[in-house]
Structures are given as C-alpha cells and as structure tokens.
Motif scaffolding. Structure first.
Motif, PDB file in Angstrom:
ATOM      1  N   VAL A 116       0.932  -1.354   0.014  1.00  0.00           N
ATOM      2  CA  VAL A 116      -0.217  -0.229   0.166  1.00  0.00           C
ATOM      3  C   VAL A 116       0.827   1.422   0.159  1.00  0.00           C
ATOM      4  O   VAL A 116       1.704   1.378   0.839  1.00  0.00           O
ATOM      5  CB  VAL A 116      -1.363  -0.160   0.919  1.00  0.00           C
ATOM      6  CG1 VAL A 116      -1.687   1.296   1.226  1.00  0.00           C
ATOM      7  CG2 VAL A 116      -1.972  -1.277   1.399  1.00  0.00           C
ATOM      8  N   ARG A 117       1.130   1.610  -1.452  1.00  0.00           N
ATOM      9  CA  ARG A 117       2.249   2.738  -1.096  1.00  0.00           C
ATOM     10  C   ARG A 117       3.384   2.705  -0.452  1.00  0.00           C
ATOM     11  O   ARG A 117       4.025   1.998  -1.246  1.00  0.00           O
ATOM     12  CB  ARG A 117       1.517   3.596  -0.825  1.00  0.00           C
ATOM     13  CG  ARG A 117       2.066   5.095  -1.856  1.00  0.00           C
ATOM     14  CD  ARG A 117       1.513   6.379  -1.873  1.00  0.00           C
ATOM     15  NE  ARG A 117       2.317   7.993  -2.193  1.00  0.00           N
ATOM     16  CZ  ARG A 117       1.154   8.454  -2.695  1.00  0.00           C
ATOM     17  NH1 ARG A 117      -0.411   7.886  -2.392  1.00  0.00           N
ATOM     18  NH2 ARG A 117       1.933  10.129  -3.089  1.00  0.00           N
ATOM     19  N   ASN A 118       3.435   2.698   0.420  1.00  0.00           N
ATOM     20  CA  ASN A 118       4.741   2.869   1.782  1.00  0.00           C
ATOM     21  C   ASN A 118       4.649   1.758   2.361  1.00  0.00           C
ATOM     22  O   ASN A 118       5.687   1.703   3.179  1.00  0.00           O
ATOM     23  CB  ASN A 118       5.171   4.117   2.025  1.00  0.00           C
ATOM     24  CG  ASN A 118       5.499   5.480   0.996  1.00  0.00           C
ATOM     25  OD1 ASN A 118       6.392   5.330  -0.099  1.00  0.00           O
ATOM     26  ND2 ASN A 118       5.495   6.611   1.680  1.00  0.00           N
ATOM     27  N   VAL A 119       3.265   1.115   2.595  1.00  0.00           N
ATOM     28  CA  VAL A 119       3.637  -0.105   3.264  1.00  0.00           C
ATOM     29  C   VAL A 119       3.108  -1.265   2.728  1.00  0.00           C
ATOM     30  O   VAL A 119       2.764  -1.731   1.950  1.00  0.00           O
ATOM     31  CB  VAL A 119       2.142  -0.067   4.139  1.00  0.00           C
ATOM     32  CG1 VAL A 119       1.582  -0.568   5.221  1.00  0.00           C
ATOM     33  CG2 VAL A 119       3.021   1.533   5.244  1.00  0.00           C
ATOM     34  N   THR A 120       4.211  -2.778   3.862  1.00  0.00           N
ATOM     35  CA  THR A 120       3.763  -3.719   3.328  1.00  0.00           C
ATOM     36  C   THR A 120       2.965  -4.555   3.854  1.00  0.00           C
ATOM     37  O   THR A 120       2.980  -4.615   5.280  1.00  0.00           O
ATOM     38  CB  THR A 120       5.022  -4.802   2.707  1.00  0.00           C
ATOM     39  OG1 THR A 120       5.517  -3.426   1.987  1.00  0.00           O
ATOM     40  CG2 THR A 120       5.040  -5.795   2.454  1.00  0.00           C
ATOM     41  N   ILE A 121       1.838  -5.108   3.306  1.00  0.00           N
ATOM     42  CA  ILE A 121       1.155  -5.940   4.455  1.00  0.00           C
ATOM     43  C   ILE A 121       2.228  -8.476   4.222  1.00  0.00           C
ATOM     44  O   ILE A 121       1.484  -8.165   2.546  1.00  0.00           O
ATOM     45  CB  ILE A 121      -0.304  -5.693   4.453  1.00  0.00           C
ATOM     46  CG1 ILE A 121      -0.681  -4.717   4.074  1.00  0.00           C
ATOM     47  CG2 ILE A 121      -1.087  -6.893   5.203  1.00  0.00           C
ATOM     48  CD1 ILE A 121      -1.602  -4.507   3.842  1.00  0.00           C
ATOM     49  N   GLY A 122       1.242  -8.276   5.198  1.00  0.00           N
ATOM     50  CA  GLY A 122       1.864  -9.647   4.763  1.00  0.00           C
ATOM     51  C   GLY A 122       0.675 -11.054   5.706  1.00  0.00           C
ATOM     52  O   GLY A 122       0.232 -10.899   6.132  1.00  0.00           O
ATOM     53  N   ILE A 123       0.310 -11.355   4.365  1.00  0.00           N
ATOM     54  CA  ILE A 123      -1.460 -12.008   4.173  1.00  0.00           C
ATOM     55  C   ILE A 123      -1.450 -13.537   4.124  1.00  0.00           C
ATOM     56  O   ILE A 123      -0.742 -14.460   3.724  1.00  0.00           O
ATOM     57  CB  ILE A 123      -2.348 -11.085   3.552  1.00  0.00           C
ATOM     58  CG1 ILE A 123      -2.580 -10.185   3.619  1.00  0.00           C
ATOM     59  CG2 ILE A 123      -4.057 -12.097   4.097  1.00  0.00           C
ATOM     60  CD1 ILE A 123      -3.726  -9.511   2.993  1.00  0.00           C
ATOM     61  N   ARG A 124      -2.042 -14.407   5.187  1.00  0.00           N
ATOM     62  CA  ARG A 124      -1.790 -15.391   5.104  1.00  0.00           C
ATOM     63  C   ARG A 124      -3.300 -16.159   5.068  1.00  0.00           C
ATOM     64  O   ARG A 124      -3.711 -17.005   4.355  1.00  0.00           O
ATOM     65  CB  ARG A 124      -0.944 -16.755   6.270  1.00  0.00           C
ATOM     66  CG  ARG A 124       0.093 -16.755   5.871  1.00  0.00           C
ATOM     67  CD  ARG A 124       0.983 -17.083   6.704  1.00  0.00           C
ATOM     68  NE  ARG A 124       2.576 -17.703   6.128  1.00  0.00           N
ATOM     69  CZ  ARG A 124       2.893 -17.999   4.741  1.00  0.00           C
ATOM     70  NH1 ARG A 124       2.069 -18.778   3.768  1.00  0.00           N
ATOM     71  NH2 ARG A 124       3.938 -18.426   4.393  1.00  0.00           N
TER      72      ARG A 124
ATOM     73  N   VAL B 283       3.175  -5.826   9.100  1.00  0.00           N
ATOM     74  CA  VAL B 283       2.761  -4.368   8.550  1.00  0.00           C
ATOM     75  C   VAL B 283       4.132  -4.055   8.759  1.00  0.00           C
ATOM     76  O   VAL B 283       4.818  -3.673   9.683  1.00  0.00           O
ATOM     77  CB  VAL B 283       1.388  -3.653   8.769  1.00  0.00           C
ATOM     78  CG1 VAL B 283       0.931  -2.630   8.196  1.00  0.00           C
ATOM     79  CG2 VAL B 283       0.329  -4.651   8.992  1.00  0.00           C
ATOM     80  N   GLY B 284       4.802  -3.378   7.937  1.00  0.00           N
ATOM     81  CA  GLY B 284       6.129  -2.543   8.491  1.00  0.00           C
ATOM     82  C   GLY B 284       6.045  -1.560   6.719  1.00  0.00           C
ATOM     83  O   GLY B 284       4.845  -1.434   5.963  1.00  0.00           O
ATOM     84  N   SER B 285       7.119  -0.662   7.212  1.00  0.00           N
ATOM     85  CA  SER B 285       7.177   0.189   6.367  1.00  0.00           C
ATOM     86  C   SER B 285       8.969   0.769   6.644  1.00  0.00           C
ATOM     87  O   SER B 285       9.621   0.240   6.605  1.00  0.00           O
ATOM     88  CB  SER B 285       6.453   1.647   6.326  1.00  0.00           C
ATOM     89  OG  SER B 285       6.506   1.959   7.762  1.00  0.00           O
ATOM     90  N   ALA B 286       9.185   1.394   5.097  1.00  0.00           N
ATOM     91  CA  ALA B 286      10.422   1.583   4.702  1.00  0.00           C
ATOM     92  C   ALA B 286      11.138   2.389   5.904  1.00  0.00           C
ATOM     93  O   ALA B 286      10.712   2.739   6.296  1.00  0.00           O
ATOM     94  CB  ALA B 286      11.042   2.410   3.304  1.00  0.00           C
ATOM     95  N   GLY B 287      12.278   1.656   6.125  1.00  0.00           N
ATOM     96  CA  GLY B 287      12.909   2.614   7.688  1.00  0.00           C
ATOM     97  C   GLY B 287      12.863   2.037   8.906  1.00  0.00           C
ATOM     98  O   GLY B 287      12.891   2.444   9.894  1.00  0.00           O
ATOM     99  N   ASN B 288      11.349   1.188   9.205  1.00  0.00           N
ATOM    100  CA  ASN B 288      10.748   0.867  10.387  1.00  0.00           C
ATOM    101  C   ASN B 288      10.442  -0.415  10.210  1.00  0.00           C
ATOM    102  O   ASN B 288      10.378  -1.465   9.670  1.00  0.00           O
ATOM    103  CB  ASN B 288       9.356   2.093  10.516  1.00  0.00           C
ATOM    104  CG  ASN B 288       9.329   3.021  10.339  1.00  0.00           C
ATOM    105  OD1 ASN B 288      10.042   3.640  10.941  1.00  0.00           O
ATOM    106  ND2 ASN B 288       9.539   3.565   9.327  1.00  0.00           N
ATOM    107  N   PRO B 289      11.052  -1.492  12.004  1.00  0.00           N
ATOM    108  CA  PRO B 289      10.492  -2.749  12.307  1.00  0.00           C
ATOM    109  C   PRO B 289       9.001  -2.738  11.614  1.00  0.00           C
ATOM    110  O   PRO B 289       8.012  -2.064  11.484  1.00  0.00           O
ATOM    111  CB  PRO B 289      10.960  -2.581  14.139  1.00  0.00           C
ATOM    112  CG  PRO B 289       9.772  -1.515  14.272  1.00  0.00           C
ATOM    113  CD  PRO B 289      10.818  -0.006  12.748  1.00  0.00           C
ATOM    114  N   THR B 290       9.261  -4.083  11.493  1.00  0.00           N
ATOM    115  CA  THR B 290       7.150  -4.791  10.936  1.00  0.00           C
ATOM    116  C   THR B 290       6.363  -5.511  12.508  1.00  0.00           C
ATOM    117  O   THR B 290       7.063  -5.651  13.453  1.00  0.00           O
ATOM    118  CB  THR B 290       8.110  -5.929  10.421  1.00  0.00           C
ATOM    119  OG1 THR B 290       8.387  -6.203   8.720  1.00  0.00           O
ATOM    120  CG2 THR B 290       6.548  -6.894  10.334  1.00  0.00           C
ATOM    121  N   VAL B 291       5.923  -5.084  12.538  1.00  0.00           N
ATOM    122  CA  VAL B 291       4.659  -5.378  13.598  1.00  0.00           C
ATOM    123  C   VAL B 291       3.929  -5.956  13.452  1.00  0.00           C
ATOM    124  O   VAL B 291       2.877  -6.306  12.287  1.00  0.00           O
ATOM    125  CB  VAL B 291       4.064  -3.841  14.416  1.00  0.00           C
ATOM    126  CG1 VAL B 291       5.204  -3.143  14.506  1.00  0.00           C
ATOM    127  CG2 VAL B 291       3.736  -3.154  13.039  1.00  0.00           C
TER     128      VAL B 291
END
Length: 283
Positions: free
Chosen positions: A124-132, A156-164
C-alpha cells in the motif's frame, strides 16, 4: 443478419480469451466507470474478465470493483483506486503480490478458519502487508497510508521501520506522509463508515457476472456514428457494444447490469455524455 461490435479482434482475444488453466483472478462486479490496463492497452473493466500478472485496474469517481481469487478470497476497490496485480498464481495454494497505488481497498480471505492456504502480500504505497488468511481494510491517500485489521493476523511494515504484527480486531497501522508509523485502535462505527467506501451501492451503476439488464445509450442510423459513440463511452470506462443489422439501425448498449435499479443509475450517468439520446433500459 445481426452483428455485434464490442472489441476489434485482437483486443477481444487479448482481454476475453480464457486461459487453459482455471482463472486465478476474475472480475466479479463493477460499479462503473472503471478500466483495465494490460500490455499498453486500456479498455473498460468488465465483469467476468480474467486478470493476470501485471494487470492494472483503475476506478473512476463513485466507482467500485470486486475481484475474486481462485481460493474464494476477494479484493474490493473503492472510487479513484489504482490497483496492480504484480503476481498471482494458484497451484493449489494461492500466492499473490498486489499493489494499491491509490484509493481504498478491502481484502477478505474466505475459509479463514478452515484452510488458510494462501500467501498474499499487499503493498500500500509505502506499507507492506503480509497475509495468510484474514480480513482487512486499507487506504492510500496523499496524507497517509492506513491498514485496519478486521479479523485474523497480518504483519505490517514500512521502509526504515520495524515490522509489527496486528492480531487484534480493529487495530490499525498508519504512516502519515513524512511521518513515523503508529498503531492505534478504531471503533466499530468508524470501521463501518470506512467499509462503505469499498461496497457497491444498490443505487449505483453496477454490472456483475450473469447480470441480465442492459442500457440502450442510443439507436443511430449510421454504423460509423454508433462506433464513434461506443469508442467515446469505452474511453470513459463504460463497456459499450454496438449491435445492428447490415443496413441498421445500430444500437449502442451496455449489458450485464445487476438489476433494473442499477441499469437506471447507469442510464442517468450516460445521459451527460455527448451523443447519448433517447436512452432506455431493457431486460
């Protein structure tokens, strides 16, 4: 003899020919106007069309689209959305990489509790979502990227920030433009308001697979005039077709509307288009 003119032959084969394998992604419903971009060509988005990797879907103002994956999962798009299928395959296990460039979307994974056999990532633009296997809603605007968990678990994560990890319903993750990401909670009433942005409307111009209603935009004596009007409507995101006998008259129509109310909504939209005259609704 009757004839139907919808696509030139090459484009018809490109967009409507069925692949040998079962389709991984199919357009289930469209609240017009909307477009499909493939291989440098742009045509109206039509219910029933099979989508593939590198396809791009766009919706117009007050438009919606619903896409269905082979495993039963769905993606719903709101108005003014820009959506890309980077990769989609299902050799018994759905694997897909999707990208939301703009607008609201909702991903709903069917069979979540029974068989979460899917691995889907959504950018989502600058956010990456991992889904199962899950249900979530999100939106990308000029102000922020937002993802709200409805059910299940996502990373969920974004560039330069940790995934939560989000694993509580109504948790949402947002990244303001130029700002730091944050996790907060939204109330059910707000989620219901957001969800309306990706739902088709009963009073909207909705086409769907198996829709039996149609709108006659105009009936014209000259074939060239009918083709010109059809091209104009198609460029504006409406899947117009031309039918008629060898000597005319020729009808410019949009078929596959979900019901009478949806067909009348489309007819109202088309009346503002130059060349549309004496339009009507038929079943």
């Amino acid at each position: 003899m009757r004839l139907g003119i919808a696509f030139p032959g090459a484009l018809c084969a490109l967009f409507l020919a069925s692949a040998a394998a079962a389709p991984v992604v199919t357009v289930e419903a469209v609240q017009f106007p909307a477009w499909l971009e493939r291989g440098g060509n742009t045509v109206p988005l039509v219910p029933g069309v099979e989508l593939q990797g590198r396809d791009k879907v766009r919706t117009g103002g007050n438009a919606r689209a619903k896409l269905k994956f082979a495993d039963g999962s769905t993606v719903k798009l709101g108005e003014n959305a820009k959506f890309e299928i980077e990769r989609a395959e299902d050799p018994g296990f759905l694997r897909a990489s999707l990208r939301v460039v703009a607008g609201a979307f909702r991903f709903a994974g069917e069979g979540l509790r029974i068989s979460p056999r899917r691995s889907v990532s959504i950018q989502v633009r600058n956010v990456t979502i991992g889904i199962r296997g899950t249900d979530l809603w999100g939106k990308s605007t000029e102000e922020r990227d937002l993802v709200c968990l409805i059910e299940g678990t996502i990373s969920v994560g974004s560039a330069g920030n940790p995934t939560v990890k989000l694993d509580q319903p109504l948790d949402f993750y947002q990244v303001p433009r130029g700002g730091a990401p944050a996790v907060a909670k939204v109330d059910q009433k707000q989620l219901e308001q957001w969800a309306l942005e990706t739902e088709t409307r009963k009073d909207g111009p909705v086409g769907q697979v198996g829709g039996q209603w149609r709108v006659i935009a105009a009936t014209l004596p000259a074939r060239d005039a009918a083709l010109a009007l059809s091209r104009s409507l198609r460029a504006q995101g409406y899947p117009a077709q031309v039918t008629g006998g060898q000597a005319g008259p020729f009808s410019v129509r949009v078929v596959g509307l979900a019901g009478e109310e949806e067909a009348r909504a489309l007819m109202q939209n088309l009346r503002s288009v130059e060349g549309v005259t004496n339009s009507s609704v038929e079943r």
